[in-house]
Design a protein around this motif. Structure first.
Motif, PDB file in Angstrom:
ATOM      1  N   TRP A  25     -79.634 -33.430  -5.916  1.00 45.94           N
ATOM      2  CA  TRP A  25     -78.372 -32.691  -5.893  1.00 45.94           C
ATOM      3  C   TRP A  25     -78.476 -31.409  -5.079  1.00 45.94           C
ATOM      4  CZ3 TRP A  25     -78.618 -27.766  -7.604  1.00 45.94           C
ATOM      5  CH2 TRP A  25     -79.672 -27.443  -8.455  1.00 45.94           C
ATOM      6  N   TRP A  26     -79.636 -30.796  -5.040  1.00 47.04           N
ATOM      7  CA  TRP A  26     -79.815 -29.515  -4.361  1.00 47.04           C
ATOM      8  C   TRP A  26     -79.667 -29.631  -2.855  1.00 47.04           C
ATOM      9  CZ3 TRP A  26     -83.257 -32.116  -7.340  1.00 47.04           C
ATOM     10  CH2 TRP A  26     -84.293 -32.776  -6.688  1.00 47.04           C
ATOM     11  N   ARG A  27     -79.802 -30.845  -2.305  1.00 48.76           N
ATOM     12  CA  ARG A  27     -79.626 -31.040  -0.860  1.00 48.76           C
ATOM     13  C   ARG A  27     -78.156 -31.170  -0.479  1.00 48.76           C
ATOM     14  NH1 ARG A  27     -84.324 -34.194  -1.861  1.00 48.76           N
ATOM     15  NH2 ARG A  27     -83.081 -36.077  -2.116  1.00 48.76           N
ATOM     16  N   ASP A  28     -77.325 -31.568  -1.430  1.00 55.84           N
ATOM     17  CA  ASP A  28     -75.900 -31.773  -1.157  1.00 55.84           C
ATOM     18  C   ASP A  28     -75.108 -31.558  -2.451  1.00 55.84           C
ATOM     19  OD1 ASP A  28     -73.382 -32.532  -0.296  1.00 55.84           O
ATOM     20  OD2 ASP A  28     -73.883 -34.649  -0.055  1.00 55.84           O
ATOM     21  N   ARG A  29     -74.876 -30.304  -2.780  1.00 61.14           N
ATOM     22  CA  ARG A  29     -74.198 -29.972  -4.040  1.00 61.14           C
ATOM     23  C   ARG A  29     -72.792 -30.558  -4.097  1.00 61.14           C
ATOM     24  NH1 ARG A  29     -77.136 -25.308  -6.430  1.00 61.14           N
ATOM     25  NH2 ARG A  29     -78.822 -24.927  -4.974  1.00 61.14           N
ATOM     26  N   SER A  30     -72.083 -30.518  -2.991  1.00 60.34           N
ATOM     27  CA  SER A  30     -70.732 -31.076  -2.943  1.00 60.34           C
ATOM     28  C   SER A  30     -70.768 -32.580  -3.191  1.00 60.34           C
ATOM     29  CB  SER A  30     -70.084 -30.754  -1.593  1.00 60.34           C
ATOM     30  OG  SER A  30     -68.841 -31.385  -1.482  1.00 60.34           O
ATOM     31  N   GLY A  31     -71.676 -33.267  -2.532  1.00 61.53           N
ATOM     32  CA  GLY A  31     -71.807 -34.713  -2.717  1.00 61.53           C
ATOM     33  C   GLY A  31     -72.197 -35.065  -4.142  1.00 61.53           C
ATOM     34  N   ARG A  35     -70.113 -37.379  -6.814  1.00 56.02           N
ATOM     35  CA  ARG A  35     -70.713 -38.501  -7.563  1.00 56.02           C
ATOM     36  C   ARG A  35     -70.499 -38.322  -9.069  1.00 56.02           C
ATOM     37  NH1 ARG A  35     -74.582 -37.520  -3.748  1.00 56.02           N
ATOM     38  NH2 ARG A  35     -75.999 -36.487  -5.201  1.00 56.02           N
ATOM     39  N   ALA A  81     -71.244 -23.712  -3.970  1.00 55.31           N
ATOM     40  CA  ALA A  81     -71.184 -24.725  -2.915  1.00 55.31           C
ATOM     41  C   ALA A  81     -70.536 -26.024  -3.385  1.00 55.31           C
ATOM     42  CB  ALA A  81     -72.581 -25.002  -2.379  1.00 55.31           C
ATOM     43  N   ALA A  85     -66.428 -29.861  -2.948  1.00 51.79           N
ATOM     44  CA  ALA A  85     -66.109 -31.217  -3.396  1.00 51.79           C
ATOM     45  C   ALA A  85     -64.638 -31.362  -3.752  1.00 51.79           C
ATOM     46  CB  ALA A  85     -66.962 -31.581  -4.614  1.00 51.79           C
ATOM     47  N   ARG A  88     -62.394 -33.439  -1.728  1.00 51.76           N
ATOM     48  CA  ARG A  88     -62.666 -34.875  -1.722  1.00 51.76           C
ATOM     49  C   ARG A  88     -62.293 -35.538  -3.046  1.00 51.76           C
ATOM     50  NH1 ARG A  88     -68.771 -34.261   0.130  1.00 51.76           N
ATOM     51  NH2 ARG A  88     -68.932 -36.418  -0.565  1.00 51.76           N
TER      52      ARG A  88
END
Length: 180
Positions: A25-31, A35, A81, A85, A88
């Motif tokens: 999750w830390w690489r892409d908080r929005s993604g 999810r 950050a 999301a 989306r």
């Protein structure tokens, strides 16, 4: 609906729940927030009753929660950050404000003393924190009526939410309910 027709709302500390599982999750908080929203939306859409009508002691797990249970609505509070999301996801609620009359706050913002539109059973609502996510979560708890259950492991936030009238469950409780 809960006991006596009382609405039940689960307020999710998204940052805390995301941080409780090591899935990158830390690489892409929005993604990661997108999810988690999808998983919660599937749980909500299932119509599955997941909380007993009688609340347990705040912060304590309750045995046999599936018995005499209610179908809740959900409020996911995004901060930092992860707020990216929101674009989306389903339409987000106006920013939750920790302080009334915050300069630059959009009209209709959640402020102390106000009441948010009730969260329907099976609904998943997204709230973007204007500042501190913890402050926004406490503001949401204070503004909603009915039974409120906050999902977080943050000790200080747990204490603040209990003082505002909420029950507490840890992230593991929610993650254990999510469809895999």
């Amino acid at each position: 609906m809960g006991i006596g027709g009382q609405l039940v709302t689960i307020v999710v500390d998204v940052a805390n729940v995301m941080g409780s599982r090591p899935d990158g999750w830390w690489r892409d908080r929005s993604g990661a927030a997108v999810r988690l929203h999808g998983e919660i939306a599937r749980l909500a859409a299932s119509g599955r009753a997941i909380l007993r009508d009688e609340p347990g002691e705040a912060g304590e797990p309750v045995e046999n929660e599936a018995e005499q249970a209610s179908v809740p609505g959900f409020v996911m509070v995004l901060e930092g950050a992860a707020k990216a999301a929101a674009a989306r996801l389903a339409p987000a609620e106006p920013d939750a404000q920790a302080e009334p009359d915050t300069p630059g706050a959009p009209s209709g913002s959640a402020t102390p003393g106000a009441t948010l539109r009730p969260v329907r059973p099976g609904e998943v609502r997204v709230v973007q924190a204007a500042g501190s996510g913890d402050d926004a979560i406490v503001a949401v708890v204070r503004q909603l009526s009915g039974r409120r259950v906050v999902v977080t492991a943050d000790r200080e936030l747990r204490e603040r939410c209990v003082a505002a009238g909420a029950e507490i469950r840890g992230p593991g409780w929610l993650l254990g309910l999510l469809p895999g």
